[in-house]
Design an enzyme around this catalytic site. Structure first.
Site, PDB file in Angstrom:
ATOM      1  N   HIS A 285       0.832  -1.214   0.000  1.00  0.00           N
ATOM      2  CA  HIS A 285       0.000   0.000   0.000  1.00  0.00           C
ATOM      3  C   HIS A 285       0.856   1.249   0.000  1.00  0.00           C
ATOM      4  O   HIS A 285       1.904   1.307   0.649  1.00  0.00           O
ATOM      5  CB  HIS A 285      -1.030  -0.003   1.120  1.00  0.00           C
ATOM      6  CG  HIS A 285      -0.480   0.043   2.511  1.00  0.00           C
ATOM      7  ND1 HIS A 285      -0.170   1.220   3.143  1.00  0.00           N
ATOM      8  CD2 HIS A 285      -0.188  -0.951   3.399  1.00  0.00           C
ATOM      9  CE1 HIS A 285       0.273   0.944   4.367  1.00  0.00           C
ATOM     10  NE2 HIS A 285       0.289  -0.357   4.550  1.00  0.00           N
ATOM     11  N   ASP A 297       6.220   0.633   6.827  1.00  0.00           N
ATOM     12  CA  ASP A 297       4.782   0.448   6.612  1.00  0.00           C
ATOM     13  C   ASP A 297       4.262   1.557   5.736  1.00  0.00           C
ATOM     14  O   ASP A 297       3.819   2.575   6.216  1.00  0.00           O
ATOM     15  CB  ASP A 297       4.074   0.436   7.971  1.00  0.00           C
ATOM     16  CG  ASP A 297       2.601   0.115   7.857  1.00  0.00           C
ATOM     17  OD1 ASP A 297       2.186  -0.371   6.800  1.00  0.00           O
ATOM     18  OD2 ASP A 297       1.863   0.364   8.835  1.00  0.00           O
ATOM     19  N   GLU A 330      -5.026   2.244   2.701  1.00  0.00           N
ATOM     20  CA  GLU A 330      -5.094   0.997   3.476  1.00  0.00           C
ATOM     21  C   GLU A 330      -5.269   1.296   4.951  1.00  0.00           C
ATOM     22  O   GLU A 330      -6.069   0.673   5.644  1.00  0.00           O
ATOM     23  CB  GLU A 330      -3.807   0.181   3.246  1.00  0.00           C
ATOM     24  CG  GLU A 330      -3.828  -1.224   3.847  1.00  0.00           C
ATOM     25  CD  GLU A 330      -3.279  -1.311   5.278  1.00  0.00           C
ATOM     26  OE1 GLU A 330      -3.456  -2.369   5.907  1.00  0.00           O
ATOM     27  OE2 GLU A 330      -2.698  -0.308   5.766  1.00  0.00           O
ATOM     28  N   GLU A 331      -4.508   2.282   5.432  1.00  0.00           N
ATOM     29  CA  GLU A 331      -4.481   2.537   6.875  1.00  0.00           C
ATOM     30  C   GLU A 331      -5.833   2.965   7.423  1.00  0.00           C
ATOM     31  O   GLU A 331      -6.133   2.749   8.585  1.00  0.00           O
ATOM     32  CB  GLU A 331      -3.415   3.592   7.218  1.00  0.00           C
ATOM     33  CG  GLU A 331      -1.983   3.185   6.893  1.00  0.00           C
ATOM     34  CD  GLU A 331      -1.464   2.012   7.735  1.00  0.00           C
ATOM     35  OE1 GLU A 331      -2.232   1.443   8.515  1.00  0.00           O
ATOM     36  OE2 GLU A 331      -0.269   1.675   7.575  1.00  0.00           O
ATOM     37  N   ASP A 358       3.422  -6.304   3.336  1.00  0.00           N
ATOM     38  CA  ASP A 358       3.023  -5.218   4.245  1.00  0.00           C
ATOM     39  C   ASP A 358       3.372  -5.600   5.679  1.00  0.00           C
ATOM     40  O   ASP A 358       2.526  -5.630   6.563  1.00  0.00           O
ATOM     41  CB  ASP A 358       1.513  -4.946   4.096  1.00  0.00           C
ATOM     42  CG  ASP A 358       1.053  -3.778   4.967  1.00  0.00           C
ATOM     43  OD1 ASP A 358       1.906  -2.986   5.401  1.00  0.00           O
ATOM     44  OD2 ASP A 358      -0.158  -3.680   5.229  1.00  0.00           O
ATOM     45  N   HIS A 431       3.444   2.289  12.687  1.00  0.00           N
ATOM     46  CA  HIS A 431       2.457   3.313  13.086  1.00  0.00           C
ATOM     47  C   HIS A 431       3.000   4.347  14.073  1.00  0.00           C
ATOM     48  O   HIS A 431       2.213   4.971  14.790  1.00  0.00           O
ATOM     49  CB  HIS A 431       1.205   2.660  13.700  1.00  0.00           C
ATOM     50  CG  HIS A 431       0.364   1.898  12.723  1.00  0.00           C
ATOM     51  ND1 HIS A 431      -0.949   1.572  12.951  1.00  0.00           N
ATOM     52  CD2 HIS A 431       0.651   1.392  11.498  1.00  0.00           C
ATOM     53  CE1 HIS A 431      -1.420   0.889  11.920  1.00  0.00           C
ATOM     54  NE2 HIS A 431      -0.470   0.756  11.028  1.00  0.00           N
TER      55      HIS A 431
END
Lengths: 469, 469
Positions: A285, A297, A330-331, A358, A431
């Site tokens: 992503h 990420d 995506e997130e 991912d 994240h």
């Protein structure tokens, strides 16, 4: 219709497969010339700097890529241009809607017994506090279940805090149980009257980084600000609460719900020579959270799937197409993936194999399929060619795929593959603001790229078109 | 006068010492009973939780302790009360003036080629930017010397950035060379017309924490905001600049110079039975930077020096006093230490040994003195009793002492001791928000406490009063 036809074929093939219990193949899945090419691609990929150059470029020149932001638009333009520069046969965008959200400000303090800054972050989708912030006494729970079991109205005017600590493991198995409190913690806290919600970060790090991620509200339950505190700050809160005196905290979160936004899946394809409509899907992503630069990420996934396809194209033209899909948003809830698979819902049978990268940039240590029995001979051949990269073959045929393949699995019997990565450290960075390029090891990224190249080329060239169960 | 007398003694003893080239002692420095007590104290200290309890209490209940703040006042009250609770014979405060400074806000962004947050911090003493911040193009230098060599006016309207990277080593030897750019970088940049100054953090961390620390302006040179960026952010700037296009940055720093403030050295003494006016000085500093909770710097030092003296008092009454001095306002320029040694300037001969713990909480790996020749027999005996803690004896007799002993050394021939700690990871945390309690290893802290207890008791009881060179 196609689906029915496919099922018939699978049913008729199954008895034949059952006869071949040993590792003999029904047909020779790969010629020696093909295997020689696979080895060449593998060796080329494991020494190439390309995937590093791509992740460096994306995370440096664009940086954070929260869906809908200027940076997200820049990332889409970046990806399209890179696909074109790398000589992909087809490059195109497909729109995806998503709920647009922005983070403007976040701060917090412990107020009693002394004033101390809290390192915290708003969870995605969080509403704001009042402009001047809010404050309240903290009520601590060890688990999400303990919060749910709290009496009605017991949190009136309070700030709920779940102190659940995620465990560290190679496959990140601690993430799922910890994420429950992220998804719905604010809803359960609000039901009992809480004015705000805090949780220990879903993170294995002992550094002072708060971990953001998606969260959701429920209709009919008041929306309260929802946040995660860094692990050292959760420790501090727990110690203070253990002293037995009320612990008061102040939070100031400023965010904005911008309604429906649009971003784009960016797609690059190497067109197959023999069955161009059939394709191997390599996913990752393009978006990222706003705190870090989205290197692990999922900049690494973007870079290595693009590079893997390019390395193949540099050596051969595959028989089926190889389609690299950089999913949008995506997130915020797999929005690009949902749009993609919906758009292609009556052509999903064209996907002979799908894998998503991912899970950071550490090495691939295992390979696993989730396919019908007729596909297993080819799978075993692929596993053999991955072995020189130090990758073992997991014979459970129960691969689960990355998050963007969830909609695919929900819609059809999807031929899913896992190139299992070492994820022991992944949740130290995931994240958080600390997800930056220096966390990517160039050598590990090369191994990873080579694994995807081997997998994609062989899945594209297998004599038997692979399919799901 | 005393100094002259002392020198005469030293001179007259020297020829005698020269005769004793082997490790025989002039007198028996310690009785067997004393050595038995030393062993008991050592074993007790290495198993006691006391130092952990103290550092936990200070960093949890008070947290950050910037001089002059409410938290600093709370720390002074905390320390006084703890000394009293621990049963020290005398507990008192001594005032120290210092230049009071506050940090209110700090933020930064890379503006081109895309907007990205910068993790940065104001250096101590930095002036503010305008309320709305400032922005300018970044000019990068690899070293402080390169900035000094830049042509006059070459930084007009620009933001100077020194990208010097500190090296990692057990004794933190990379710190000094890197700190040059922190002390005076803003002055040199302003001389060439810069509107602000940024430097790579003086830190070995690869995490996204900016490292604060003291900085200074020079009369006649305009004061510009002075900041440090986290290492990953320095990497990002360097990569962007290497692309060859102008890189613009925005900074917003809000601080305040509050003029002269007052804080307090907090002192606890175990009074000696035979020579109460003579004492062993165990130092550390009570203040901390505001970003973390000052666990490694210097909560651990506070805790272990207090605990070491308490462990001694629990087993015996030393012949000379043991004085634990928790210095004030060390971070802003050794203000407490300057006040202390000035206050006692005509009684400095009473200090028979001084050591400061201000290098984190890792184990002590070596012991070193800096004393006159007559003191060496006792030093060697102390070294023998430290050996069971895994501590080697460095025979160079060139100990340098902690920062708060600098004024002492400048004023007289000070008997200084180093209990050298492993500092390999110290500069991953030092002066950052990540300096929190979880970085203290309880077992290492115990070893450290035991080392100080052995040293202090033996220095207090040596037959020959130790003295400097």
């Amino acid at each position: 219709m196609k689906r029915v036809f496919r099922t018939l074929i699978k049913t008729s093939i199954l008895p034949l497969v059952a006869l071949c219990t040993s590792y003999t193949t029904l047909a020779q899945e790969f010629s020696q010339a093909e295997l020689d090419t696979v080895a060449k691609v593998r060796e080329h990929a494991r020494h190439s700097e390309l995937s590093w150059q791509l992740v460096e470029s994306l995370t440096t020149e664009v940086g954070p890529r929260l869906p809908g932001t200027e940076n997200d638009k820049m990332a889409v333009a970046w990806a399209k241009k890179k696909f074109q520069q790398l000589g992909f046969d087809k490059v195109w965008l497909e729109p995806s809607k998503f709920p647009e959200w922005r983070r403007y400000h976040e701060s917090g303090f412990i107020l009693t017994p002394s004033k101390q800054p809290l390192h915290l972050t708003a969870l995605g989708n969080s509403v704001s506090t009042p402009k001047a912030g809010l404050s309240g006494e903290v009520v601590m729970f060890e688990t999400f279940d303990e919060l749910i079991a709290a009496p009605a109205d017991s949190l009136k005017g309070k700030i709920a805090f779940i102190n659940y600590r995620m465990n560290r493991d190679i496959d990140g198995n601690g993430y799922g149980p910890a994420v429950k409190a992220r998804n719905k913690g604010a809803v359960e806290a609000a039901k009992k009257g809480a004015i705000a919600y805090m949780m220990r970060s879903v993170s294995t790090s002992h550094h002072r980084f708060a971990h953001t991620g998606g969260s959701h509200y429920t209709k009919g339950v008041s929306k309260i600000p929802t946040t995660a505190v860094a692990n050292p700050d959760a420790d501090q809160l727990a110690r203070l609460i253990a002293l037995g005196k009320p612990v008061k905290v102040e939070l100031n979160i400023q965010t904005e719900d911008l309604g429906e936004g649009t971003s784009y899946n960016v797609i690059g394809e190497i067109t197959g020579s023999k069955y161009p409509e059939q394709y191997v899907l390599l996913g990752s992503h393009l978006d990222s959270w706003d705190l870090g630069t989205g290197a692990l990420d999922d900049g690494a996934g973007v870079a290595l799937t693009m590079a893997a396809a390019k390395h193949i194209a540099d050596h051969t033209r595959p028989e089926r197409s190889i389609r690299v899909v950089l999913f949008a948003a995506e997130e915020l809830g797999l929005w690009g993936a949902k749009a993609y698979f919906k758009h292609y819902q009556d052509r999903l049978d064209n996907i002979v194999a799908a894998a998503e990268s991912d899970f950071g940039a550490d090495v691939v240590y295992a390979f696993e399929s989730n396919v019908n029995a007729a596909s297993l001979p080819a799978v075993r051949e692929i596993a053999k060619q991955l072995k020189p990269l130090g990758i073992k073959y997991i014979r459970k045929n129960a691969a689960r795929g990355g998050p963007d393949l969830i909609p695919f699995k929900q819609m059809t019997s999807a031929p899913i593959f896992d190139l299992h990565q070492v994820g022991t450290d992944y949740f130290d960075y995931h994240h958080t603001a600390d997800d930056t390029l220096d966390k990517v090891d160039p050598d590990k990224l090369k191994q990873n790229t080579a694994a995807y190249a081997v997998f994609a080329l062989m899945a594209a060239n297998a004599e038997t078109a692979m399919a799901g169960k």
